[in-house]
Scaffold this active site. Structure first.
Site, mmCIF file in Angstrom:
data_model
loop_
_atom_site.group_PDB
_atom_site.id
_atom_site.type_symbol
_atom_site.label_atom_id
_atom_site.label_comp_id
_atom_site.label_asym_id
_atom_site.label_seq_id
_atom_site.Cartn_x
_atom_site.Cartn_y
_atom_site.Cartn_z
ATOM 1 N N THR A 20 67.526 17.803 -6.039
ATOM 2 C CA THR A 20 66.397 17.191 -5.664
ATOM 3 C C THR A 20 65.437 18.526 -4.883
ATOM 4 O O THR A 20 64.615 18.353 -4.453
ATOM 5 C CB THR A 20 66.031 15.998 -4.930
ATOM 6 N N PHE A 23 65.676 24.703 -6.151
ATOM 7 C CA PHE A 23 66.283 24.998 -7.499
ATOM 8 C C PHE A 23 66.935 23.998 -8.280
ATOM 9 O O PHE A 23 66.644 24.251 -9.432
ATOM 10 C CB PHE A 23 67.719 25.975 -6.913
ATOM 11 N N TYR A 162 77.286 31.874 6.561
ATOM 12 C CA TYR A 162 76.564 31.364 5.401
ATOM 13 C C TYR A 162 76.920 32.785 4.274
ATOM 14 O O TYR A 162 77.392 32.259 3.176
ATOM 15 C CB TYR A 162 75.119 31.673 5.620
#
Ligand code: 8X3
Length: 263
Positions: A20, A23, A162
């Site tokens: 959702t 992307f 990240y």
């Protein structure tokens, strides 16, 4: 010389995590438009069922909705092992769920943010992959598309964990290819650079102004541009494996390495 048309191969059952998000929705729309059966995985029952309804209505394809948090290993296993028979033979897994949290320097950033990124971007991704792989191997048919990042190759200040999680995704994708020799299973790592989505809102924890500044006064790519690359890889003939695609807006490029100078 013969020329093979685009979309010579269409995956029949496509499982999308993080379905959702920007992307995920773009991928779901593109594969539904090609006639694939779609399995949506998301955390919010409301958002997943709304997307499922929209896909069924617009594209008339069968859609199966799975609602669980990617960090809930047991819920994931139950959902994937319990897929209805007409959705069970997943032939394209798009490991899309992932996030960046914070942009602070390593000594001062939030350890819980680091743990969450590792849990979703890496641990959940390998768990999902491990659940889906045996069926693909038995059927000698399948494709795993991981959504990596340019951050997995090019570090930047504040990217710390990240960047590291996306480097993991890149190397895991390549390593899978070694293990999967002889199975006909394809593995691709799609590595987008800066893409205008909710990514920065999540990274800056809802600070809309900070997020807006990331994309301001330039020409951005959007989720649909990344979907173009994903669909291209997935619809190539099964003999053709794309290992990695690194992509970014033309307006984004590289800076020089920095050097610490003393007074
Ligand atoms: C997103 C790319 O450079 O914003 O994965 O971290 S970047």
């Amino acid at each position: 010389m013969t020329y093979e048309k685009p979309y010579s191969y269409v995956p029949q059952i496509v499982l999308i995590t993080g379905a959702t998000g920007d992307f995920g929705r773009a991928f779901a729309e593109r594969f539904a438009a090609l006639g694939s059966r779609i399995i949506l995985v998301g955390r919010s029952a409301d958002k997943v069922s709304k997307l499922a309804e929209a896909l069924v209505k617009t594209y008339s394809v069968p859609v199966h909705a799975c609602v669980f948090d990617m960090t809930d290993k047991q819920a994931m296993a139950e959902a994937i092992n319990g897929l209805p028979q007409d959705f069970a033979s997943v032939d394209l897994l798009i490991n899309n769920a992932g996030l960046a949290l914070g942009l602070d320097p390593a000594p001062s950033c939030d350890l819980e943010d680091w743990e969450t990124m590792i849990a979703v971007n890496n641990t959940a991704l390998v768990q999902m992959t491990r659940l889906v792989l045996p069926g693909m191997a038995a059927r000698k048919r399948g494709h795993i598309i991981n959504i990596g990042s340019t951050a997995g190759t090019y570090p930047y200040p504040g990217g710390n964990v990240y960047c590291a999680t996306k480097a993991f995704v890149k190397q895991f994708s390549l390593s899978l290819r070694s293990d999967l020799k002889g199975t006909k299973i394809r593995v691709s790592n799609i590595e987008p650079g800066m893409i205008e989505t909710q990514f920065s809102q999540v990274r800056f924890k809802g600070d809309a102004e900070k997020a807006r500044q990331v994309y301001e006064n330039t020409e951005n790519l959007g989720a649909e541009d990344v979907a173009e690359a994903v669909v291209w890889c997935a619809t190539l003939p099964p003999k053709f494996n794309v290992n990695r695609i690194e992509l970014m807006p033309t307006t984004q490029s590289f800076g020089s390495l920095v050097v610490e100078r003393f007074d």
